[in-house]
Scaffold this motif. Sequence first.
Motif, PDB file in Angstrom:
ATOM      1  N   TYR A  56       5.071   9.808  -5.276  1.00 15.29           N
ATOM      2  CA  TYR A  56       5.049   8.268  -4.876  1.00 15.29           C
ATOM      3  C   TYR A  56       5.326   7.925  -3.424  1.00 15.29           C
ATOM      4  CZ  TYR A  56       5.690   3.175  -5.016  1.00 15.29           C
ATOM      5  OH  TYR A  56       5.861   1.808  -4.746  1.00 15.29           O
ATOM      6  N   ALA A  57       4.595   7.449  -2.570  1.00  9.96           N
ATOM      7  CA  ALA A  57       4.766   7.126  -1.067  1.00  9.96           C
ATOM      8  C   ALA A  57       4.390   5.647  -0.737  1.00  9.96           C
ATOM      9  CB  ALA A  57       4.201   8.235  -0.233  1.00  9.96           C
ATOM     10  N   LEU A  58       4.887   5.133   0.149  1.00  8.36           N
ATOM     11  CA  LEU A  58       4.865   3.828   0.511  1.00  8.36           C
ATOM     12  C   LEU A  58       5.218   3.673   1.943  1.00  8.36           C
ATOM     13  CD1 LEU A  58       5.757   0.624  -1.660  1.00  8.36           C
ATOM     14  CD2 LEU A  58       6.742   0.779   0.622  1.00  8.36           C
ATOM     15  N   THR A  59       4.554   2.798   2.579  1.00 14.87           N
ATOM     16  CA  THR A  59       4.573   2.492   3.851  1.00 14.87           C
ATOM     17  C   THR A  59       5.081   1.068   4.138  1.00 14.87           C
ATOM     18  OG1 THR A  59       3.109   4.348   4.442  1.00 14.87           O
ATOM     19  CG2 THR A  59       3.559   2.644   6.514  1.00 14.87           C
ATOM     20  N   LEU A  60       6.327   0.858   5.118  1.00 13.56           N
ATOM     21  CA  LEU A  60       6.726  -0.548   5.416  1.00 13.56           C
ATOM     22  C   LEU A  60       5.891  -0.716   6.740  1.00 13.56           C
ATOM     23  CD1 LEU A  60      10.564   0.062   5.074  1.00 13.56           C
ATOM     24  CD2 LEU A  60       9.026  -0.778   3.457  1.00 13.56           C
ATOM     25  N   GLU A  61       5.073  -1.894   6.671  1.00 11.30           N
ATOM     26  CA  GLU A  61       4.490  -2.390   7.972  1.00 11.30           C
ATOM     27  C   GLU A  61       5.030  -3.922   8.182  1.00 11.30           C
ATOM     28  OE1 GLU A  61       0.085  -2.102   7.621  1.00 11.30           O
ATOM     29  OE2 GLU A  61       0.370   0.050   7.046  1.00 11.30           O
TER      30      GLU A  61
END
Length: 234
Positions: A56-61
């Motif tokens: 699982y990987a997620l990017t903060l924008e």
Amino acid sequence: MRELAFPAGVRWRLWWALLLGLLLLAFGFKAREPLALLVGGLLVLAFALHLRRTAYALTLEPEGVRYGGRLYPKEALEGVALDPLWGRLLLDFGGERLPLPLGLPGWDEVLAQLGVDWREVEDLVDYLLAQRGRVWFLGALHPPREAEGVHRWAQGLYRRHFLKIYGALALLGVGLALFSLAEGLGLALFALGFGLALWWLLAFPHDLVRLRGGGGRYNPLDPEFQKLAEEGSA
């Protein structure tokens, strides 16, 4: 932009299951032993499932969060619910739910990016405070940012403790190999190494984790362990 992902140490924590499983599968195929094939297959499956879960990987924008190439804007967030069975949060974006594992380092930052204080999520504080012992060291849970200092201290104790166990077992193996002809000495070394390893397993420092009587008392959000961490780093 900042990407949040599971550390490599957590992702490959079950490397031993892969190694042992492959060995058992090889033995099972060669000796035609169904039990070895079954156990080996289960170990490899456990490794694969853990590796998949921690991929699982997620990017903060600035506009929100991006997962799987898709942007989830913060203004579309309608609610956050706890899923205690799987140890995760479910972020509701207009009827579409995005899972957020509580083992992901920075999960609280994800909520903050979306304008949510993790303490305000229903039942989350009680759930985290109720989790004790091994679960915090196995990658299933990661503490919020304010408790990361306590957790780094606890992880240091945890790793040093088990290095002693591995060291005792390694010395035991070397001793048995060197003195294999001396049956009495070999037996004594085996008993000593086994006793040391067992003692270290059952007497974890500061009662962080116990393999008997439950999973232990450790919780990085507990003021007791925050005080121990301050004393240990002083």
